[in-house]
Design a protein around this motif. Structure first.
Motif, mmCIF file in Angstrom:
data_model
loop_
_atom_site.group_PDB
_atom_site.id
_atom_site.type_symbol
_atom_site.label_atom_id
_atom_site.label_comp_id
_atom_site.label_asym_id
_atom_site.label_seq_id
_atom_site.Cartn_x
_atom_site.Cartn_y
_atom_site.Cartn_z
ATOM 1 N N ASP A 13 56.707 123.189 72.453
ATOM 2 C CA ASP A 13 58.064 122.647 72.420
ATOM 3 C C ASP A 13 58.556 122.558 70.984
ATOM 4 O OD1 ASP A 13 58.175 122.229 75.166
ATOM 5 O OD2 ASP A 13 57.363 120.197 75.017
ATOM 6 N N ALA A 14 59.808 122.934 70.785
ATOM 7 C CA ALA A 14 60.414 122.813 69.454
ATOM 8 C C ALA A 14 61.178 121.495 69.370
ATOM 9 C CB ALA A 14 61.357 123.979 69.192
ATOM 10 N N LEU A 15 61.055 120.835 68.258
ATOM 11 C CA LEU A 15 61.806 119.614 67.994
ATOM 12 C C LEU A 15 63.272 119.993 67.863
ATOM 13 C CD1 LEU A 15 61.687 116.555 67.269
ATOM 14 C CD2 LEU A 15 61.425 117.267 64.886
ATOM 15 N N THR A 16 64.148 119.298 68.580
ATOM 16 C CA THR A 16 65.570 119.618 68.506
ATOM 17 C C THR A 16 66.232 118.837 67.367
ATOM 18 O OG1 THR A 16 66.325 117.859 69.976
ATOM 19 C CG2 THR A 16 65.644 119.968 71.003
ATOM 20 N N GLU A 17 67.404 119.304 66.954
ATOM 21 C CA GLU A 17 68.165 118.611 65.921
ATOM 22 C C GLU A 17 68.517 117.194 66.356
ATOM 23 O OE1 GLU A 17 72.501 119.015 63.781
ATOM 24 O OE2 GLU A 17 71.430 120.869 64.246
ATOM 25 N N ALA A 18 68.897 117.023 67.603
ATOM 26 C CA ALA A 18 69.261 115.686 68.112
ATOM 27 C C ALA A 18 68.059 114.747 68.097
ATOM 28 C CB ALA A 18 69.835 115.799 69.520
ATOM 29 N N GLU A 19 66.890 115.237 68.486
ATOM 30 C CA GLU A 19 65.686 114.410 68.471
ATOM 31 C C GLU A 19 65.322 114.014 67.036
ATOM 32 O OE1 GLU A 19 63.344 116.204 72.364
ATOM 33 O OE2 GLU A 19 63.216 117.255 70.453
ATOM 34 N N PHE A 20 65.386 114.980 66.135
ATOM 35 C CA PHE A 20 65.064 114.709 64.742
ATOM 36 C C PHE A 20 66.024 113.684 64.151
ATOM 37 C CE2 PHE A 20 65.453 115.745 60.169
ATOM 38 C CZ PHE A 20 64.143 115.518 59.789
ATOM 39 N N LYS A 21 67.322 113.857 64.402
ATOM 40 C CA LYS A 21 68.334 112.930 63.889
ATOM 41 C C LYS A 21 68.098 111.519 64.433
ATOM 42 C CE LYS A 21 73.310 112.552 63.258
ATOM 43 N NZ LYS A 21 74.616 113.160 63.522
ATOM 44 N N ASN A 22 67.729 111.401 65.697
ATOM 45 C CA ASN A 22 67.440 110.101 66.300
ATOM 46 C C ASN A 22 66.267 109.421 65.601
ATOM 47 O OD1 ASN A 22 67.383 107.921 68.301
ATOM 48 N ND2 ASN A 22 65.573 108.973 69.087
ATOM 49 N N VAL A 23 65.207 110.157 65.369
ATOM 50 C CA VAL A 23 64.009 109.573 64.759
ATOM 51 C C VAL A 23 64.265 109.220 63.294
ATOM 52 C CG1 VAL A 23 61.616 110.010 64.106
ATOM 53 C CG2 VAL A 23 62.424 110.646 66.378
ATOM 54 N N VAL A 24 64.863 110.116 62.526
ATOM 55 C CA VAL A 24 65.138 109.858 61.114
ATOM 56 C C VAL A 24 66.113 108.692 60.965
ATOM 57 C CG1 VAL A 24 66.167 110.841 59.023
ATOM 58 C CG2 VAL A 24 64.571 112.179 60.375
ATOM 59 N N GLY A 25 67.003 108.519 61.948
ATOM 60 C CA GLY A 25 67.954 107.416 61.921
ATOM 61 C C GLY A 25 67.301 106.049 61.971
ATOM 62 N N HIS A 26 66.020 105.991 62.282
ATOM 63 C CA HIS A 26 65.295 104.720 62.306
ATOM 64 C C HIS A 26 64.897 104.256 60.903
ATOM 65 C CE1 HIS A 26 65.082 105.532 66.587
ATOM 66 N NE2 HIS A 26 64.709 104.278 66.741
ATOM 67 N N PHE A 27 65.159 105.080 59.895
ATOM 68 C CA PHE A 27 64.848 104.703 58.520
ATOM 69 C C PHE A 27 66.091 104.104 57.872
ATOM 70 C CE2 PHE A 27 64.516 105.736 53.939
ATOM 71 C CZ PHE A 27 63.362 105.028 53.652
ATOM 72 N N ALA A 28 66.011 102.855 57.468
ATOM 73 C CA ALA A 28 67.129 102.196 56.786
ATOM 74 C C ALA A 28 67.141 102.643 55.323
ATOM 75 C CB ALA A 28 66.990 100.685 56.866
ATOM 76 N N SER A 29 68.328 102.854 54.797
ATOM 77 C CA SER A 29 68.437 103.250 53.396
ATOM 78 C C SER A 29 69.585 102.519 52.733
ATOM 79 C CB SER A 29 68.650 104.770 53.276
ATOM 80 O OG SER A 29 69.913 105.131 53.785
ATOM 81 N N GLY A 30 69.636 102.635 51.431
ATOM 82 C CA GLY A 30 70.773 102.136 50.685
ATOM 83 C C GLY A 30 71.877 103.176 50.709
ATOM 84 N N VAL A 31 73.007 102.841 50.107
ATOM 85 C CA VAL A 31 74.149 103.744 50.084
ATOM 86 C C VAL A 31 74.595 103.891 48.632
ATOM 87 C CG1 VAL A 31 76.466 104.196 50.961
ATOM 88 C CG2 VAL A 31 74.844 102.882 52.359
ATOM 89 N N THR A 32 74.836 105.131 48.223
ATOM 90 C CA THR A 32 75.290 105.407 46.869
ATOM 91 C C THR A 32 76.536 106.281 46.902
ATOM 92 O OG1 THR A 32 74.097 107.492 46.495
ATOM 93 C CG2 THR A 32 72.870 105.441 46.107
ATOM 94 N N VAL A 33 77.227 106.312 45.783
ATOM 95 C CA VAL A 33 78.275 107.305 45.551
ATOM 96 C C VAL A 33 77.865 108.051 44.289
ATOM 97 C CG1 VAL A 33 80.690 107.716 44.960
ATOM 98 C CG2 VAL A 33 80.102 105.982 46.678
#
Length: 173
Positions: A13-33
């Motif tokens: 099975d290949a990891l889909t873009e939607a699955e990857f985005k869901n999992v990576v979205g669990h990482f909180a980050s700061g915001v910069t400009v």
């Protein structure tokens, strides 16, 4: 009991873009400009892909999408500023995430002695850098920057988690 957010794959099975985005979205980050000046124009883009890199030399890294107008301007200038946003800066993050010919018309900023890059007056902290290296990873350019000057104010950081802005809250363990 099965977690509905868990994705299990066989070796075929290949990891889909939607699955990857869901999992990576669990990482909180700061915001910069990320800001720069090139020619007679100022540029800025919101970015959450930022990290300190090294203490020798003092350096950071930030990633910019190759489609961003800020990306080639940073390359051309050779300098950039990372403006770390505070919890009161959600509108500023949204402002710099949109396409606009003059993003600085309604924003308070100063100019650094290094490359004349704009630094946002309302940012929680700012690091001005000289570009050291620019590897490319997929759709993004990674800018390694040697820190030349830095400032910080009091306050809490703007957090980004699962597509939303929020606050950092301390707790004791």
């Amino acid at each position: 009991m099965t977690d509905t957010n868990t994705t299990t794959h066989t070796q075929f099975d290949a990891l889909t873009e939607a699955e990857f985005k869901n999992v990576v979205g669990h990482f909180a980050s700061g915001v910069t400009v990320v800001t720069t000046a090139f020619g007679d124009k100022l540029y800025g883009s919101t970015a959450s892909a930022f990290s300190s890199l090294s203490m020798d030399p003092l350096s950071v890294l930030v990633c910019l999408n190759k489609t961003s107008t800020t990306n080639p301007a940073v390359t051309g200038s050779g300098y950039f500023a990372v403006n770390i946003l505070g919890e009161q800066n959600a509108e500023l993050a949204k402002h710099f995430s949109r396409k606009n010919d003059d993003k600085f018309a309604t924003v308070n900023y100063s100019r650094s002695q290094f490359g004349g890059v704009p630094t946002l007056d309302d940012a929680l902290a700012t690091i001005v850098c000289e570009v050291m290296d620019t590897p490319v990873g997929g759709t993004h350019t990674v800018y390694f920057g040697r820190a030349l000057e830095a400032t910080a104010a009091s306050g809490g950081p703007l957090a980004y988690y699962r597509g939303r802005f929020g606050r950092f809250e301390e707790f004791e363990i």
